[in-house]
Design an enzyme around this catalytic site. Sequence first.
Site, mmCIF file in Angstrom:
data_model
loop_
_atom_site.group_PDB
_atom_site.id
_atom_site.type_symbol
_atom_site.label_atom_id
_atom_site.label_comp_id
_atom_site.label_asym_id
_atom_site.label_seq_id
_atom_site.Cartn_x
_atom_site.Cartn_y
_atom_site.Cartn_z
ATOM 1 N N LEU A 24 0.850 -1.191 0.000
ATOM 2 C CA LEU A 24 0.000 0.000 0.000
ATOM 3 C C LEU A 24 0.887 1.243 0.000
ATOM 4 C CD1 LEU A 24 -2.654 -1.086 2.663
ATOM 5 C CD2 LEU A 24 -2.685 -1.402 0.173
ATOM 6 N N ARG A 31 0.327 13.715 7.513
ATOM 7 C CA ARG A 31 0.984 14.101 8.760
ATOM 8 C C ARG A 31 2.469 14.445 8.588
ATOM 9 N NH1 ARG A 31 -1.018 8.930 11.933
ATOM 10 N NH2 ARG A 31 -1.321 8.227 9.790
ATOM 11 N N GLY A 118 3.654 0.492 2.540
ATOM 12 C CA GLY A 118 4.799 1.153 1.919
ATOM 13 C C GLY A 118 5.512 2.107 2.856
ATOM 14 N N GLY A 156 -4.342 0.693 15.454
ATOM 15 C CA GLY A 156 -5.556 -0.092 15.615
ATOM 16 C C GLY A 156 -5.306 -1.174 16.660
ATOM 17 N N ASN A 410 54.789 12.501 -10.956
ATOM 18 C CA ASN A 410 54.675 13.412 -9.819
ATOM 19 C C ASN A 410 54.058 14.736 -10.279
ATOM 20 O OD1 ASN A 410 55.566 13.936 -6.892
ATOM 21 N ND2 ASN A 410 56.185 15.758 -8.026
ATOM 22 N N ALA A 413 53.093 20.736 -6.342
ATOM 23 C CA ALA A 413 52.116 21.542 -5.605
ATOM 24 C C ALA A 413 51.533 22.622 -6.509
ATOM 25 C CB ALA A 413 52.783 22.171 -4.398
ATOM 26 N N TYR A 420 38.693 23.736 -19.164
ATOM 27 C CA TYR A 420 37.471 24.376 -19.653
ATOM 28 C C TYR A 420 37.826 25.674 -20.350
ATOM 29 C CZ TYR A 420 32.653 26.172 -19.335
ATOM 30 O OH TYR A 420 31.405 26.662 -19.612
ATOM 31 N N SER A 438 55.940 22.519 -9.730
ATOM 32 C CA SER A 438 54.900 23.191 -8.949
ATOM 33 C C SER A 438 54.346 24.408 -9.679
ATOM 34 C CB SER A 438 55.482 23.638 -7.604
ATOM 35 O OG SER A 438 55.817 22.497 -6.859
HETATM 36 C C1 UD1 Z 1 -2.960 1.528 9.655
HETATM 37 C C2 UD1 Z 1 -4.063 0.644 10.239
HETATM 38 C C3 UD1 Z 1 -3.875 0.538 11.749
HETATM 39 C C4 UD1 Z 1 -2.495 0.027 12.061
HETATM 40 C C5 UD1 Z 1 -1.428 0.883 11.381
HETATM 41 C C6 UD1 Z 1 -0.072 0.246 11.525
HETATM 42 C C7 UD1 Z 1 -5.987 1.065 8.767
HETATM 43 C C8 UD1 Z 1 -7.322 1.699 8.663
HETATM 44 N N1 UD1 Z 1 -5.346 1.231 9.927
HETATM 45 O O1 UD1 Z 1 -3.132 2.830 10.177
HETATM 46 O O2 UD1 Z 1 -4.833 -0.364 12.306
HETATM 47 O O3 UD1 Z 1 -2.314 0.022 13.471
HETATM 48 O O4 UD1 Z 1 -1.688 0.990 9.977
HETATM 49 O O5 UD1 Z 1 0.925 1.089 11.051
HETATM 50 O O6 UD1 Z 1 -5.559 0.413 7.855
HETATM 51 N N2 UD1 Z 1 -2.885 3.863 1.841
HETATM 52 C C9 UD1 Z 1 -3.268 3.679 0.529
HETATM 53 N N3 UD1 Z 1 -4.490 4.128 0.124
HETATM 54 C C10 UD1 Z 1 -5.352 4.740 0.983
HETATM 55 C C11 UD1 Z 1 -4.947 4.922 2.326
HETATM 56 C C12 UD1 Z 1 -3.723 4.472 2.729
HETATM 57 O O7 UD1 Z 1 -2.521 3.128 -0.281
HETATM 58 O O8 UD1 Z 1 -6.428 5.099 0.524
HETATM 59 C C13 UD1 Z 1 -1.579 3.389 2.260
HETATM 60 C C14 UD1 Z 1 -0.704 4.467 2.867
HETATM 61 O O9 UD1 Z 1 0.083 5.085 1.850
HETATM 62 C C15 UD1 Z 1 0.170 3.689 3.848
HETATM 63 C C16 UD1 Z 1 -0.705 2.500 4.242
HETATM 64 O O10 UD1 Z 1 -1.759 2.435 3.292
HETATM 65 O O11 UD1 Z 1 1.337 3.212 3.218
HETATM 66 C C17 UD1 Z 1 -1.294 2.650 5.640
HETATM 67 O O12 UD1 Z 1 -2.080 3.835 5.683
HETATM 68 P P1 UD1 Z 1 -1.959 4.854 6.877
HETATM 69 O O13 UD1 Z 1 -2.840 6.001 6.597
HETATM 70 O O14 UD1 Z 1 -0.548 5.131 7.181
HETATM 71 O O15 UD1 Z 1 -2.624 3.990 8.041
HETATM 72 P P2 UD1 Z 1 -2.363 4.131 9.592
HETATM 73 O O16 UD1 Z 1 -3.066 5.310 10.109
HETATM 74 O O17 UD1 Z 1 -0.914 4.032 9.844
HETATM 75 CA CA CA Z 2 0.972 4.256 8.654
#
Ligand code: UD1
Ligand code: CA
Length: 494
Positions: A24, A31, A118, A156, A410, A413, A420, A438
């Site tokens: 993902l 943030r 990711g 979570g 050699n 200095a 260029y 030198s």
């Molecule tokens: C998520 C979990 C949480 C867990 C935490 C661990 C969910 C809802 N929550 O929260 O339970 O404790 O990870 O780190 O999944 N992303 C997408 N598409 C989207 C949204 C997010 O690809 O629409 C990707 C983000 O780029 C990221 C990953 O999913 O790489 C996780 O999303 P993020 O928003 O960081 O979730 P957390 O708040 O960390």
């Molecule tokens: Ca995260």
Amino acid sequence: MIQERESNVEPDSGSASNLAVVILAAGKGTRLNSRRPKVLHEIGGKPLLSHVIAAASQVVPPADIYAVVGHQAEKVKAAAASSGIRFVEQTDQRGTGHAIECAREAIAGYENVLVLSGDAPLIRSETISKLWRFHQDQQAAMTLVSAEPPYPSGYGRVLHKAPDSHPSDDDLSPGTPVSPEVVAIVEQKMLTPEQLSLREVNMGLYAFRTAPLLAHLGKLTSDNPHGELYLTDMAQVLHAAGERVVAFQTPDPDELLGANTIAELVSLDATLRTATARRLMGSGVTIFRPETCVIDADVEVDPDTVIEPFVQLLGHTRIGSDCLIQSYTVVENCTLGNRVVLRQSCVLEGSTVADGALIGPFAHLRPGCEIGEEVHIGNFVETKKTRVGKGSKASHLTYLGDTVVGERTNIGAGVITCNYDGVHKHLTRIGDSVFVGSDSTLVAPVTLEDGAYIGAGSCITKDVPAGSLAVGRARQITKEGWATARRARHKAKE
Ligand code: UD1
Ligand code: CA
């Protein structure tokens, strides 16, 4: 090196074709307050996403890895293109569950799918493999990785099924004895006051059997504070559908930590660099005050090399054995042989240095230099796209650009190659056993053949044949007694 490890790994026997990995990587990373997409922020000198891809590539071939990209998708794809993975687009980022929905077609043909974040770059391939094995042993529809970090806030929380209970007896309160079976994951903002004390968190790493995942994915709703489709809700959805959902508890929560803020990113970077320094020290490299050194994740150093405090080793740097890297030196994308000494405060970029060379202090090797065996590049010497043959020396205050230097030559200095002309760069060729006096300037293109001898202070504009002397400077005039007479004249006037 990570690349080497990748090529050595056999995919899990018989499982490669039925296992996909989804990473993902579509989120914006709100943030972080950054214009750069989150997964392209770097720790240990490379993007978060590259770390995750490297770990996943040791478990399945890159062609079975799908990154879900959305926010600045083109940039993310370009950064990961060389890895050979595939991409799935999530144009609107409507949550982690929606991200999997976007990957539906891609993963439909696989029996199982692992989902990685990711933005959690410390993940190790061993942990991914363990999750995969646990998932198979448990015959689960969904397996999530959980841990009990010291500060669970923000994650979570995992709600377990009471042991040996009937599904209808599910106990969602804290303090329940733990069975691997999970009934739900509750996001931080949805926690009830009593659930706030739950310590077991969802680390955001999952294994799914694809058929039940895709059959029930449509049941996710956006009925939550973010109005998103949470992949985490699949725990409850699958459990309610009578499918088995389990948690695989990891004792090392650190490697699953995410980089949601710059502060978290920097702390992951420190964790990774500490691990890299430990790995090198474990293999026989001495690093004094490792906490002051900046060593990128892919750097390799052979045993019995000593690294002093405040050294930076960056990118794909490879250092041989018995070298000494002294303080404040920065080496980026370089290959060093054995017994190389880099004295204090050198900067080396994109160059190679052969066995026994001595560089610095205060030397600058710009990209494209090949420094030969036993060469000495000394104080305040700058080189660029320059090859220096075995045993040659440029010990002080010199610039060599677009230059080829033979062996045992050699360079005195203050010698400067004028490479260029204001429009084009030109080559300077200096043969074997040449002596450049030198403070000479060598106006390129120019060739000094083997054994040539250049008088100090010369401006050399024409080629110098082998074995010849060239002097290109104003002839010296000496007027005997002139200074004494002048002093006497001044004295008489006082
Ligand atoms: C998520 C979990 C949480 C867990 C935490 C661990 C969910 C809802 N929550 O929260 O339970 O404790 O990870 O780190 O999944 N992303 C997408 N598409 C989207 C949204 C997010 O690809 O629409 C990707 C983000 O780029 C990221 C990953 O999913 O790489 C996780 O999303 P993020 O928003 O960081 O979730 P957390 O708040 O960390
Ligand atoms: Ca995260």
